[in-house]
Design a protein around this motif. Structure first.
Motif, mmCIF file in Angstrom:
data_model
loop_
_atom_site.group_PDB
_atom_site.id
_atom_site.type_symbol
_atom_site.label_atom_id
_atom_site.label_comp_id
_atom_site.label_asym_id
_atom_site.label_seq_id
_atom_site.Cartn_x
_atom_site.Cartn_y
_atom_site.Cartn_z
ATOM 1 N N PRO A 170 0.733 -1.193 -0.045
ATOM 2 C CA PRO A 170 -0.248 -0.027 -0.011
ATOM 3 C C PRO A 170 0.981 1.159 0.086
ATOM 4 C CG PRO A 170 -0.632 -1.517 1.720
ATOM 5 C CD PRO A 170 0.729 -2.278 1.120
ATOM 6 N N GLY A 171 0.457 2.355 -0.940
ATOM 7 C CA GLY A 171 1.239 3.517 -0.868
ATOM 8 C C GLY A 171 0.971 4.402 0.366
ATOM 9 N N SER A 172 1.867 5.296 0.502
ATOM 10 C CA SER A 172 1.972 6.487 1.506
ATOM 11 C C SER A 172 2.629 7.499 1.244
ATOM 12 C CB SER A 172 2.662 5.607 2.700
ATOM 13 O OG SER A 172 4.227 5.576 2.581
ATOM 14 N N ALA A 173 2.205 8.662 1.650
ATOM 15 C CA ALA A 173 2.625 9.972 1.306
ATOM 16 C C ALA A 173 3.986 9.992 1.386
ATOM 17 C CB ALA A 173 2.031 11.073 2.398
ATOM 18 N N SER A 174 4.823 9.359 2.452
ATOM 19 C CA SER A 174 6.188 9.382 2.543
ATOM 20 C C SER A 174 6.828 8.505 1.392
ATOM 21 C CB SER A 174 6.532 8.564 4.005
ATOM 22 O OG SER A 174 6.236 9.472 5.132
ATOM 23 N N SER A 175 6.196 7.339 1.170
ATOM 24 C CA SER A 175 7.007 6.306 0.087
ATOM 25 C C SER A 175 6.647 7.214 -1.187
ATOM 26 C CB SER A 175 6.455 5.066 -0.113
ATOM 27 O OG SER A 175 4.938 5.109 -0.113
ATOM 28 N N LEU A 176 5.516 7.842 -1.523
ATOM 29 C CA LEU A 176 5.581 8.686 -2.772
ATOM 30 C C LEU A 176 6.390 9.895 -2.553
ATOM 31 C CD1 LEU A 176 4.051 9.182 -5.317
ATOM 32 C CD2 LEU A 176 2.429 10.507 -4.063
ATOM 33 N N LEU A 177 6.750 10.447 -1.687
ATOM 34 C CA LEU A 177 7.625 11.577 -1.490
ATOM 35 C C LEU A 177 9.024 10.957 -1.960
ATOM 36 C CD1 LEU A 177 8.617 14.526 -0.746
ATOM 37 C CD2 LEU A 177 8.659 13.705 1.855
ATOM 38 N N GLU A 178 9.706 10.064 -1.443
ATOM 39 C CA GLU A 178 10.792 9.141 -1.706
ATOM 40 C C GLU A 178 10.987 9.021 -3.139
ATOM 41 O OE1 GLU A 178 13.042 5.137 -1.257
ATOM 42 O OE2 GLU A 178 12.378 6.340 0.709
ATOM 43 N N TYR A 179 9.758 8.481 -3.715
ATOM 44 C CA TYR A 179 9.750 8.143 -5.341
ATOM 45 C C TYR A 179 9.804 9.266 -6.053
ATOM 46 C CZ TYR A 179 7.773 6.154 -9.493
ATOM 47 O OH TYR A 179 7.688 5.804 -10.862
ATOM 48 N N ARG A 180 9.031 10.605 -5.786
ATOM 49 C CA ARG A 180 9.022 11.548 -6.678
ATOM 50 C C ARG A 180 10.346 12.573 -6.349
ATOM 51 N NH1 ARG A 180 5.724 10.311 -10.145
ATOM 52 N NH2 ARG A 180 3.553 10.447 -9.648
ATOM 53 N N LEU A 181 10.984 12.421 -5.159
ATOM 54 C CA LEU A 181 12.270 13.197 -5.029
ATOM 55 C C LEU A 181 13.404 12.420 -5.908
ATOM 56 C CD1 LEU A 181 12.424 14.097 -1.286
ATOM 57 C CD2 LEU A 181 12.114 15.387 -3.056
ATOM 58 N N GLY A 182 13.211 11.148 -5.982
ATOM 59 C CA GLY A 182 14.136 10.382 -6.803
ATOM 60 C C GLY A 182 14.216 10.754 -8.597
ATOM 61 N N ALA A 183 12.590 10.843 -8.831
ATOM 62 C CA ALA A 183 12.577 11.316 -9.965
ATOM 63 C C ALA A 183 12.983 12.658 -10.496
ATOM 64 C CB ALA A 183 11.036 10.978 -10.420
ATOM 65 N N TRP A 184 13.027 13.523 -9.364
ATOM 66 C CA TRP A 184 13.344 14.846 -9.661
ATOM 67 C C TRP A 184 14.868 15.220 -9.413
ATOM 68 C CZ3 TRP A 184 8.874 16.182 -5.934
ATOM 69 C CH2 TRP A 184 7.467 16.201 -6.734
ATOM 70 N N GLY A 185 15.635 13.995 -9.158
ATOM 71 C CA GLY A 185 17.148 14.039 -9.166
ATOM 72 C C GLY A 185 17.543 14.243 -7.912
ATOM 73 N N HIS A 186 16.685 14.099 -6.747
ATOM 74 C CA HIS A 186 17.140 14.454 -5.421
ATOM 75 C C HIS A 186 17.552 12.946 -4.713
ATOM 76 C CE1 HIS A 186 16.732 18.730 -5.034
ATOM 77 N NE2 HIS A 186 15.411 18.349 -5.715
ATOM 78 N N ASP A 187 18.531 12.771 -3.695
ATOM 79 C CA ASP A 187 18.597 11.675 -3.113
ATOM 80 C C ASP A 187 17.701 11.615 -2.084
ATOM 81 O OD1 ASP A 187 21.104 10.898 -4.583
ATOM 82 O OD2 ASP A 187 22.565 11.463 -3.250
ATOM 83 N N ALA A 188 16.998 10.367 -2.046
ATOM 84 C CA ALA A 188 16.055 10.323 -1.049
ATOM 85 C C ALA A 188 16.158 8.611 -0.641
ATOM 86 C CB ALA A 188 14.570 10.431 -1.356
ATOM 87 N N MET A 189 15.912 8.399 0.552
ATOM 88 C CA MET A 189 16.127 7.134 1.078
ATOM 89 C C MET A 189 15.412 6.715 2.491
ATOM 90 S SD MET A 189 20.093 7.853 2.830
ATOM 91 C CE MET A 189 19.974 6.303 3.561
ATOM 92 N N GLY A 190 15.298 5.670 2.853
ATOM 93 C CA GLY A 190 14.696 5.272 3.898
ATOM 94 C C GLY A 190 15.040 3.932 4.685
ATOM 95 N N PHE A 191 14.481 4.081 6.030
ATOM 96 C CA PHE A 191 14.720 2.766 6.913
ATOM 97 C C PHE A 191 13.361 2.165 7.567
ATOM 98 C CE2 PHE A 191 18.631 5.514 7.264
ATOM 99 C CZ PHE A 191 19.412 4.683 6.679
ATOM 100 N N ALA A 192 13.022 0.852 7.171
ATOM 101 C CA ALA A 192 11.942 0.423 7.592
ATOM 102 C C ALA A 192 12.409 -0.659 8.665
ATOM 103 C CB ALA A 192 11.069 -0.210 6.566
ATOM 104 N N VAL A 193 12.178 -0.609 9.936
ATOM 105 C CA VAL A 193 12.701 -1.449 10.688
ATOM 106 C C VAL A 193 11.658 -2.561 11.108
ATOM 107 C CG1 VAL A 193 11.665 -0.007 12.852
ATOM 108 C CG2 VAL A 193 13.601 -1.574 13.175
ATOM 109 N N HIS A 194 12.043 -3.816 11.407
ATOM 110 C CA HIS A 194 11.226 -4.834 11.581
ATOM 111 C C HIS A 194 11.117 -5.102 12.975
ATOM 112 C CE1 HIS A 194 13.578 -6.909 7.792
ATOM 113 N NE2 HIS A 194 13.010 -5.634 7.551
ATOM 114 N N VAL A 195 9.455 -5.094 13.250
ATOM 115 C CA VAL A 195 8.900 -5.214 14.342
ATOM 116 C C VAL A 195 8.124 -6.370 14.511
ATOM 117 C CG1 VAL A 195 7.455 -3.977 16.047
ATOM 118 C CG2 VAL A 195 8.982 -2.730 14.758
ATOM 119 N N PRO A 196 8.473 -7.228 15.719
ATOM 120 C CA PRO A 196 7.833 -8.618 15.763
ATOM 121 C C PRO A 196 6.325 -8.088 15.647
ATOM 122 C CG PRO A 196 9.468 -8.344 17.585
ATOM 123 C CD PRO A 196 9.267 -7.046 16.765
#
Length: 395
Positions: A254-280
């Motif tokens: 499922p999409g989120s505003a944060s994941s879309l932000l990362e995707y769009r920034l990459g398309a605009w030539g900006h470095d964007a990254m993220g960390f998804a921590v695994h929770v039990p």
């Protein structure tokens, strides 16, 4: 709508006349007692994220099924980071007086409303605001971004009148660190106008000299709390993040505003990254500060700043002790955790076994069959877990 209309700058565009704009005035913009910026209530006082109190004032023990009013989420009462004494708050050698003074390489974002297992991203925000002097830089117009009927803000009613309203907020703060500063975008995730929101953040990124954006959140996984915490890293270009044994191939989520932000920034030539921590998964609806500890450490590596996690580590130890106690009292839950431990250990053993050391290299079909069997076992554990696991509903 012009994306810039979605937010306003809380700081002046230029420093006041006669006021030097150079960094080095260690006391400007800060309260003399706490060392904290005075731009907003949220950043002006360290929130108390420790154990909740009973009506008698005695802290209550953490429980896996406690529901947070207005959020519908179960979490241990003692799961948050502790509010620090003013003397423990990081001193701020410099806080900006104007937008024109800001040139910060990293912007961290964590938005409430999308997936955040263990409240990991929310705990990161609370911890960073509680332990660093801050200044409000920009505020978004939530009336243009929020669907109030899908997420109704809580109000307090006393006897014959409404006495309090929890205003939803989406804001950008400057946090003073030993390396100069970090920008923190936090608050409610937009329900509406995701594309305009992404464009607005792009304007902010380009105006303030941001070179890298970093998103943080938690995801529920079939892992036990008794094993090391893993993180899935992602970025907009190869080499931006280290691929440390990702368990994912190609999946749709499922999409989120944060994941879309990362995707769009990459398309605009900006470095964007993220960390998804695994929770039990059995703690996905609870506050899980151990996950926040790992996220803060990852953010620290990206920014190059020393971000203290002492308060979060204390909270993590308390929650782990309480979770162990409750699991020990429930044989059914203990069996689920033991099955997850066995599964985790088997996976790690297989991952550490070199194919070159084998006399016979398995075929692609054999590898695929083994992986499918592993996924099937993982699914059976998740589907068969009892309600006593504590979160009350599937994450």
């Amino acid at each position: 709508m012009d994306p810039s209309a979605l937010f306003h700058w809380d700081l002046a565009d230029h420093p006041p006349l006669g006021v030097p704009s150079g960094r080095g005035d260690g006391d400007q913009g800060r309260d003399e007692t706490t060392g904290r910026g005075s731009a907003s209530d949220e950043s002006a006082a360290a929130p108390d994220l420790g154990a909740s109190a009973s009506p008698s004032g005695t802290p209550e023990a953490a429980t896996l099924d406690e529901t947070v009013p207005g959020e519908g989420a179960a979490r241990p009462a003692s799961g948050g980071a502790e509010a620090l004494h003013p003397d423990d708050v990081t001193s701020a050698p410099w806080l900006p007086r104007a937008v024109a003074e800001i040139d910060v390489p990293v912007l961290v974002h964590a938005l409430r409303g999308s997936m955040d297992a263990g409240h990991a991203g929310a705990l990161v925000v609370s911890h960073l605001l509680a332990t660093h002097a801050s200044e409000r830089v920009a505020t978004f117009d939530v009336d243009e971004l929020l669907d109030y009927r899908s997420r109704r803000p809580p109000m307090t009613f006393e006897k014959t009148s409404f006495t309090e309203y929890s205003d939803p907020e989406l804001a950008l703060d400057y946090l003073a660190t030993d390396q100069g500063g970090v920008l923190l975008l936090h608050g409610v995730e937009p329900d509406l106008r995701w594309e305009k929101f992404a464009s607005a953040v792009r304007e902010i990124v380009e105006r303030l000299g941001v070179r890298t954006t970093v998103g943080v959140h938690g995801i529920p996984m079939g892992v036990p709390h008794t094993r090391p915490i893993a993180v899935t890293s992602h970025g907009t270009r190869e080499g931006l993040v280290d691929v440390d044994g990702s368990v994912f191939g190609t999946v749709q989520v499922p999409g989120s505003a944060s994941s879309l932000l990362e995707y769009r920034l990459g398309a605009w030539g900006h470095d964007a990254m993220g960390f998804a921590v695994h929770v039990p998964h059995y703690l996905a609806q609870a506050e899980y500060p151990a996950a926040a500890v790992e996220l803060v450490r990852r953010v620290g590596r990206v920014t190059g700043a020393h971000l203290d996690v002492t308060a979060l580590e204390r909270a993590a130890a308390e929650v782990a002790s309480e979770v162990d106690r409750q699991i020990a009292e429930s044989p059914e839950v203990a069996a689920v955790v033991q099955a997850l431990e066995n599964q985790y250990d088997a996976y790690q053993e297989a991952a550490g076994r070199s194919l070159l050391a084998s006399e016979e290299v398995p075929t692609a079909d054999e590898l695929a069959a083994q992986f499918e069997a592993f996924l099937a076992e993982q699914g059976s554990v998740e589907d068969g877990r009892p309600d006593e696991a504590g979160d009350g509903e599937r994450a």
